[in-house]
Write a protein that holds these residues in place. Structure first.
Motif, PDB file in Angstrom:
ATOM      1  N   SER A   1      18.068  -5.481   9.622  1.00 47.16           N
ATOM      2  CA  SER A   1      16.808  -4.765   9.375  1.00 47.16           C
ATOM      3  C   SER A   1      16.766  -4.213   7.948  1.00 47.16           C
ATOM      4  CB  SER A   1      16.706  -3.605  10.360  1.00 47.16           C
ATOM      5  OG  SER A   1      17.870  -2.806  10.228  1.00 47.16           O
ATOM      6  N   GLY A   2      15.612  -3.663   7.588  1.00 51.22           N
ATOM      7  CA  GLY A   2      15.453  -3.010   6.286  1.00 51.22           C
ATOM      8  C   GLY A   2      15.134  -1.539   6.478  1.00 51.22           C
ATOM      9  N   CYS A   3      15.187  -0.786   5.395  1.00 50.98           N
ATOM     10  CA  CYS A   3      14.918   0.643   5.469  1.00 50.98           C
ATOM     11  C   CYS A   3      14.175   1.039   4.188  1.00 50.98           C
ATOM     12  CB  CYS A   3      16.251   1.380   5.574  1.00 50.98           C
ATOM     13  SG  CYS A   3      16.092   3.137   5.875  1.00 50.98           S
ATOM     14  N   ALA A   4      13.152   1.893   4.337  1.00 49.40           N
ATOM     15  CA  ALA A   4      12.354   2.259   3.160  1.00 49.40           C
ATOM     16  C   ALA A   4      12.191   3.762   3.060  1.00 49.40           C
ATOM     17  CB  ALA A   4      10.977   1.607   3.252  1.00 49.40           C
ATOM     18  N   LYS A   5      12.024   4.198   1.829  1.00 48.20           N
ATOM     19  CA  LYS A   5      11.686   5.616   1.621  1.00 48.20           C
ATOM     20  C   LYS A   5      10.546   5.687   0.604  1.00 48.20           C
ATOM     21  CE  LYS A   5      15.106   6.531  -1.955  1.00 48.20           C
ATOM     22  NZ  LYS A   5      16.177   7.350  -2.438  1.00 48.20           N
ATOM     23  N   GLU A   6       9.983   6.867   0.554  1.00 47.53           N
ATOM     24  CA  GLU A   6       8.877   7.115  -0.371  1.00 47.53           C
ATOM     25  C   GLU A   6       9.285   6.675  -1.779  1.00 47.53           C
ATOM     26  OE1 GLU A   6       8.146  11.260  -0.640  1.00 47.53           O
ATOM     27  OE2 GLU A   6       6.237  11.010  -1.680  1.00 47.53           O
ATOM     28  N   SER A   7       8.373   6.068  -2.463  1.00 46.60           N
ATOM     29  CA  SER A   7       8.689   5.561  -3.794  1.00 46.60           C
ATOM     30  C   SER A   7       8.786   6.701  -4.803  1.00 46.60           C
ATOM     31  CB  SER A   7       7.582   4.609  -4.217  1.00 46.60           C
ATOM     32  OG  SER A   7       7.589   4.443  -5.583  1.00 46.60           O
ATOM     33  N   THR A   8       9.802   6.602  -5.650  1.00 53.77           N
ATOM     34  CA  THR A   8       9.877   7.547  -6.763  1.00 53.77           C
ATOM     35  C   THR A   8       9.520   6.754  -8.020  1.00 53.77           C
ATOM     36  OG1 THR A   8      12.184   7.005  -7.069  1.00 53.77           O
ATOM     37  CG2 THR A   8      11.697   8.916  -5.709  1.00 53.77           C
TER      38      THR A   8
ATOM     39  N   SER B   1      11.728  -3.040  -4.045  1.00 48.92           N
ATOM     40  CA  SER B   1      10.973  -1.794  -4.208  1.00 48.92           C
ATOM     41  C   SER B   1       9.725  -2.040  -5.032  1.00 48.92           C
ATOM     42  CB  SER B   1      11.824  -0.742  -4.944  1.00 48.92           C
ATOM     43  OG  SER B   1      12.967  -0.434  -4.198  1.00 48.92           O
ATOM     44  N   ILE B   2       8.646  -1.367  -4.679  1.00 49.65           N
ATOM     45  CA  ILE B   2       7.425  -1.440  -5.489  1.00 49.65           C
ATOM     46  C   ILE B   2       7.029  -0.009  -5.842  1.00 49.65           C
ATOM     47  CG2 ILE B   2       4.987  -2.134  -5.571  1.00 49.65           C
ATOM     48  CD1 ILE B   2       6.788  -4.541  -5.451  1.00 49.65           C
ATOM     49  N   PRO B   3       7.185   0.353  -7.117  1.00 47.18           N
ATOM     50  CA  PRO B   3       6.878   1.731  -7.504  1.00 47.18           C
ATOM     51  C   PRO B   3       5.478   2.147  -7.030  1.00 47.18           C
ATOM     52  CG  PRO B   3       7.880   0.546  -9.328  1.00 47.18           C
ATOM     53  CD  PRO B   3       7.649  -0.465  -8.238  1.00 47.18           C
ATOM     54  N   GLY B   4       5.413   3.351  -6.488  1.00 46.89           N
ATOM     55  CA  GLY B   4       4.122   3.856  -6.011  1.00 46.89           C
ATOM     56  C   GLY B   4       3.886   3.540  -4.543  1.00 46.89           C
ATOM     57  N   PHE B   5       4.671   2.617  -3.972  1.00 49.40           N
ATOM     58  CA  PHE B   5       4.454   2.226  -2.569  1.00 49.40           C
ATOM     59  C   PHE B   5       5.683   2.438  -1.686  1.00 49.40           C
ATOM     60  CE2 PHE B   5       1.123  -0.036  -4.763  1.00 49.40           C
ATOM     61  CZ  PHE B   5       0.039   0.197  -3.935  1.00 49.40           C
ATOM     62  N   PHE B   6       6.795   1.863  -2.089  1.00 55.49           N
ATOM     63  CA  PHE B   6       8.002   1.997  -1.259  1.00 55.49           C
ATOM     64  C   PHE B   6       9.231   1.709  -2.098  1.00 55.49           C
ATOM     65  CE2 PHE B   6       6.587  -2.408  -0.843  1.00 55.49           C
ATOM     66  CZ  PHE B   6       7.739  -3.118  -1.142  1.00 55.49           C
ATOM     67  N   GLU B   7      10.328   2.252  -1.625  1.00 60.52           N
ATOM     68  CA  GLU B   7      11.614   1.975  -2.256  1.00 60.52           C
ATOM     69  C   GLU B   7      12.580   1.606  -1.135  1.00 60.52           C
ATOM     70  OE1 GLU B   7      12.773   5.046  -4.970  1.00 60.52           O
ATOM     71  OE2 GLU B   7      14.887   4.497  -4.801  1.00 60.52           O
ATOM     72  N   SER B   8      13.142   0.433  -1.238  1.00 59.19           N
ATOM     73  CA  SER B   8      14.068   0.047  -0.185  1.00 59.19           C
ATOM     74  C   SER B   8      15.370   0.804  -0.379  1.00 59.19           C
ATOM     75  CB  SER B   8      14.218  -1.468  -0.196  1.00 59.19           C
ATOM     76  OG  SER B   8      15.514  -1.838  -0.389  1.00 59.19           O
ATOM     77  N   THR B   9      15.969   1.188   0.718  1.00 57.64           N
ATOM     78  CA  THR B   9      17.143   2.049   0.630  1.00 57.64           C
ATOM     79  C   THR B   9      18.141   1.686   1.715  1.00 57.64           C
ATOM     80  OG1 THR B   9      17.822   4.364   0.621  1.00 57.64           O
ATOM     81  CG2 THR B   9      16.052   3.814   2.102  1.00 57.64           C
ATOM     82  N   GLU B  10      19.370   2.175   1.561  1.00 59.68           N
ATOM     83  CA  GLU B  10      20.380   1.888   2.583  1.00 59.68           C
ATOM     84  C   GLU B  10      20.085   2.667   3.850  1.00 59.68           C
ATOM     85  OE1 GLU B  10      24.163   2.730   0.849  1.00 59.68           O
ATOM     86  OE2 GLU B  10      23.816   1.140  -0.629  1.00 59.68           O
ATOM     87  N   ASN B  11      20.472   2.071   4.974  1.00 58.29           N
ATOM     88  CA  ASN B  11      20.354   2.761   6.248  1.00 58.29           C
ATOM     89  C   ASN B  11      21.758   3.230   6.620  1.00 58.29           C
ATOM     90  OD1 ASN B  11      20.188   3.467   8.917  1.00 58.29           O
ATOM     91  ND2 ASN B  11      18.799   1.798   9.471  1.00 58.29           N
ATOM     92  N   ASN B  12      22.007   4.534   6.478  1.00 57.55           N
ATOM     93  CA  ASN B  12      23.388   4.980   6.669  1.00 57.55           C
ATOM     94  C   ASN B  12      23.838   4.985   8.122  1.00 57.55           C
ATOM     95  OD1 ASN B  12      21.990   7.192   7.468  1.00 57.55           O
ATOM     96  ND2 ASN B  12      22.395   8.381   5.600  1.00 57.55           N
ATOM     97  N   LYS B  13      22.951   4.565   9.011  1.00 51.94           N
ATOM     98  CA  LYS B  13      23.348   4.457  10.426  1.00 51.94           C
ATOM     99  C   LYS B  13      23.969   3.088  10.710  1.00 51.94           C
ATOM    100  CE  LYS B  13      20.188   7.648  12.786  1.00 51.94           C
ATOM    101  NZ  LYS B  13      20.722   8.729  11.995  1.00 51.94           N
TER     102      LYS B  13
END
Ligand code: BG6
Length: 456
Positions: A287-294, A309-321
């Protein structure tokens, strides 16, 4: 619920990653064959030399007990420079007939990352002429093999191909150029689905994107929105086009703001609307994981599973679970069930898993490969598949990646996925001997029990 008797237990490969013989018997090079060989490695174009091990490999598929084999046809082998090659036709005829003689259903992808070089030279998918050439190529395949092959896929991972051309390869293209080429692929796909349906060949045709559920990093509305945007951009754009014949609204919002809305003619719209798919094949690795874009979201280190990642929309990030593979891909078996639900509740079409597997560095010790880690991965994913079927989702089959070891898209031969080890490395072509791994014997038992016995 038990898995139905006609469920297809398969395994997958793709032409350029498996066949080798890249310049033999009249084959034109593809874009894959002109890539620079990384320093210190041997020629990757030999791949697993399947072209010269055809009978041996098919016998292994048969011994494994496969009821299906998913492979791709090399466009530049069967139609080098736009002309039909008898030797190319002969190779795929032998493969398809050989599978059928062994009771194995051929599942064919017509295009898996290996555009003929001559088409790349005229701009590849950015040039509408490639749509015409693709239509001719597919018509040829349907006429040659349409009565023998019941399951067709148009383009493998069009979503990754598109995102890779901007994000992964660090390409110089603008987003507009990237999505114009993507649009041409969508139109080409619709045209060939139309040709297939009008030709009454009697099987099913659909796309084969890489689809994965995108989780929000936290329970905040901002992260949820980021996950939804990422999913629309990575997943739904491609499936909405194939199933509904239109662009996904959230993805379109991103395209507008990136100034990347493709030029779409009225004819394109009609073609897409009137020619949609019969089923959905998809590849799932994790799966993937996203957070608010910085503001400083970027795409460093991206590949199929990470980093978009697309600035202004989403930033893909690690899922620490989640745990990760040794190549940094998240492992999320239950995410397969989430993904299956998301796809089926949106589209209500039968599903086929065309890729799923664990890429890692296997070692050959005293003629054996003890790949318990691969068994663990596949076991959990088949369990999730069984639960998804039990939830009421219709699955045609399951084709893990890969039937036999083959060359990775960007990690050479050291990243292996197969049930069968190929005796070569990145630095030494070895003798290409085929050696059955522990996972081979395990998957054979799984198939014999129709997915009931997952124990090792
Ligand atoms: C999919 C592709 O993205 O993942 C395959 O369809 C690929 O071609 C597979 O090999 C595994 O990726 P990788 O990068 O580990 O080879």
């Amino acid at each position: 619920m038990k898995i139905s008797k006609d469920f297809l237990w398969g395994a997958s490969t793709s032409a350029y990653q498996f066949e080798g013989a890249w310049n033999e018997d009249g084959k034109e090079p593809s874009v894959q064959d002109i890539r620079t060989v990384p320093e210190g490695t041997t020629d990757f174009k030999v791949a697993s030399d399947h072209y010269h091990h055809l009978i041996e490999d098919m016998n292994l598929f048969s011994e494994l007990g496969l009821s299906a084999y998913r492979f791709s046809i090399s466009w530049s082998r069967i139609m080098p420079n736009g002309k039909v090659s008898d030797r190319g036709v002969k190779f795929y005829t032998e493969l398809i007939d050989g599978l059928l003689e062994r009771g194995i259903e051929p599942i064919v992808t017509v295009f898996h990352f290996d555009l003929p070089l001559s088409l790349s030279k005229i701009g590849g998918w950015s040039n509408r002429k490639t749509i015409d050439e693709f239509s001719k190529y597919c018509k040829l395949l349907f006429d040659l093999f349409g009565k023998k092959v019941k399951y067709w896929q148009t383009i493998n991972e069009q979503n990754i191909l598109t995102l890779a051309s901007k994000v992964i390869d660090g390409g110089n293209k603008t987003w507009k150029e990237v999505f114009q080429a993507n649009h041409h692929m969508l139109v080409a796909q619709a045209i060939v689905m139309g040709i297939y349906h009008r030709g009454d060949y009697g099987g099913l045709i659909g796309p084969a994107p890489n689809i994965c559920a995108i989780y929000p990093r936290t329970s905040s509305a901002q992260d949820q929105l980021a996950a939804d945007y990422m999913s629309s951009f990575r997943n739904w754009l491609y499936l909405d086009a194939a199933v509904y014949g239109r662009y996904n609204q959230m993805a379109m919002d991103i395209l507008k703001k990136l100034d990347a809305v493709p030029d779409i003619t009225d004819e394109d719209r009609n073609i897409m609307k009137n020619n949609t798919c019969d089923y959905i094949a998809f590849n799932y690795y994790g799966s993937g994981c996203a957070k608010e874009s910085t503001n400083n979201s970027n795409n460093k280190g991206s590949d199929q599973q990470q980093g978009l990642s697309i600035p202004g929309f989403f930033e893909s990030t690690e899922n620490n679970k989640l745990e990760e593979t040794e190549f940094g891909w998240p492992i999320d078996a239950e995410g397969l069930r989430v993904t299956a639900h998301q796809i089926y509740s949106r589209y209500e079409l039968p599903l086929l898993i065309t890729e799923n597997g664990l890429g890692c560095k296997d070692t050959l010790i005293n003629g054996k490969v003890h790949d318990q880690y691969r068994i663990d991965y596949l076991q959990k994913h088949i369990q999730a598949l069984r639960e998804s079927i039990n939830d009421g989702i219709p699955f045609i089959g399951y084709c893990p990646w890969s039937a036999v070891d083959l060359i990775s898209t960007h990690e050479g031969f050291r990243k292996r996925y197969g049930f069968v080890y190929v005796n070569r490395s990145d630095s030494d072509l070895g003798d290409m001997r085929r050696i059955k791994k522990d996972s081979f014997y395990w998957y054979k038992k799984v198939i014999e029990s129709n997915g009931e016995d997952l124990e090792y």
